[in-house]
Design an enzyme around this catalytic site. Structure first.
Site, PDB file in Angstrom:
ATOM      1  N   LYS A  54      73.178  35.653  44.038  1.00 48.07           N
ATOM      2  CA  LYS A  54      73.901  34.374  44.084  1.00 48.07           C
ATOM      3  C   LYS A  54      75.347  34.573  43.615  1.00 48.07           C
ATOM      4  CE  LYS A  54      69.637  31.829  43.487  1.00 48.07           C
ATOM      5  NZ  LYS A  54      68.638  31.261  42.579  1.00 48.07           N
ATOM      6  N   GLN A  98      68.382  29.568  36.422  1.00 49.88           N
ATOM      7  CA  GLN A  98      67.381  30.345  37.162  1.00 49.88           C
ATOM      8  C   GLN A  98      65.994  30.127  36.548  1.00 49.88           C
ATOM      9  OE1 GLN A  98      68.018  32.187  40.047  1.00 49.88           O
ATOM     10  NE2 GLN A  98      65.801  32.282  40.140  1.00 49.88           N
ATOM     11  N   ASP A 121      70.947  22.835  42.809  1.00 44.94           N
ATOM     12  CA  ASP A 121      69.602  23.274  43.182  1.00 44.94           C
ATOM     13  C   ASP A 121      68.785  22.106  43.747  1.00 44.94           C
ATOM     14  OD1 ASP A 121      68.564  25.793  43.222  1.00 44.94           O
ATOM     15  OD2 ASP A 121      68.173  25.917  41.072  1.00 44.94           O
TER      16      ASP A 121
END
Ligand code: NAP
Length: 300
Positions: A54, A98, A121
């Site tokens: 990412k 994460q 997200d």
């Protein structure tokens, strides 16, 4: 005849090129640089590799990007304080924590602490709620990536029988929800969701024009469970071993070699849904930057 391969890698590259131009334009015309912070707790090898990918992509597209590496034993309050700092940071438009987090940290509390306008997200309940009622919002990256793949691969979704295997909050439920919505260009399908409580899963999967599998079980979908000519989207990423060089050997939830002889189109693992997930995170961050700058955008 062998199935057409829907390459997430290729579609991702196209979208990344579009994003690269958009980022350049945002910088030149509006003085806005999309900013993304990725927060990693602990040293889970899969999480490290996802976060690294990412960050690499964000830098490559010209974002302002920050990587926070926290030790496994970081406290919940320290993590909340860090999120609060980035909620207030004007250079940061997207915050990604994460998952999974260590057991002593309440994952829900952390996700709820992210400002919904920086929730790239798409896991904050405000965005989940907006998604379910079809309002503009940050869509979760994997389901969004699947929608874009279906669109760019010109798969007929309107009116199709779609079967989703898996009902997680990050893949199964949102992808099923999005596909049943009366949305264009990808939606208006008749959707069935299977899970471990489903009595005869093959009876459902065999009816699918489009089969989306997110079970996290290597090769759980075999050729006899797939209709001739179906489109198969394999979300699964299973680590089934390591090469002598120490690289993870990955396999999907679909028995690719056998199913590709029956399907009309199929996504590979790796190189299918995985790259799309990262690309949609970048897309969400660009949209977040536009939102903060008061420019027309796809999120709200
Ligand atoms: P998850 O939270 O473990 O959920 C798995 C779902 O599949 C559950 O709903 C479970 O049913 C169902 N399931 C498991 N085994 C099944 C079986 N034999 N028959 C029918 N249903 C079954 O997993 P997830 O987070 O959704 O992820 C799924 C897979 O996708 C994993 O391999 C993950 O690594 C991968 N993934 C890939 C990406 C990407 O970018 N490519 C992104 C996210 C996830 P119950 O609800 O009844 O337990």
């Amino acid at each position: 005849m062998s199935a057409r391969i829907i390459s997430g890698k290729e579609i991702s590259q196209q979208i990344r090129e579009e994003l690269r131009k958009e980022v350049q334009e945002l910088k030149e015309k509006h003085g806005v640089t999309p900013g993304l912070v990725t927060i990693l707790v602990g040293e889970n090898p899969a999480s490290i590799s996802y976060v690294t990918a990412k960050q690499r992509t964000a830098k490559d597209l010209g974002f302002y990007s920050v990587q926070e590496n926290l030790p496994e034993e970081v406290s919940e309050s320290e993590l909340l304080a860090l999120i609060d700092k980035y909620n207030k940071d004007e250079k940061i438009h997207g915050i990604l924590v994460q998952l999974p987090l260590p057991k002593h940290i309440n994952e829900r509390k952390i996700l709820y602490a992210i400002d919904p306008r920086k929730d790239v997200d798409g896991f904050h309940p405000v965005n989940v709620g907006k998604m379910v009622i079809g309002e503009p919002c940050f869509l979760p990256c994997t389901p969004h990536g699947i929608l874009v793949m279906l669109e760019r691969a010109q798969v007929q979704v309107d009116g199709a029988d779609v079967v989703v295997v898996g009902r997680s909050n990050i893949v199964g439920k949102p992808v099923a929800n999005l596909l049943l919505q009366k949305r264009k260009p990808v939606g208006n399908a008749t959707v069935t969701v299977c899970h471990t409580g489903t009595r005869d899963m093959a009876a459902h999967t065999r009816r699918a024009d489009i089969l989306i599998v997110a079970a996290g079980r290597p090769k759980v979908i075999t050729a006899d469970m797939v209709k001739e000519g179906a489109v198969v989207i394999d979300v699964g990423v299973n680590r089934i071993g390591t090469t002598p060089e120490g690289k993870a050997i990955l396999c999907g939830d679909v028995d690719f070699d056998a199913v590709k002889e029956k399907a009309s189109a199929i996504t590979p693992v790796p190189g299918g849904v995985g790259p799309m997930t990262i690309t949609m995170l970048m897309k969400n961050t660009v949209e977040a930057a536009k939102l903060w700058a008061g420019l027309p955008c796809e999120v709200g």
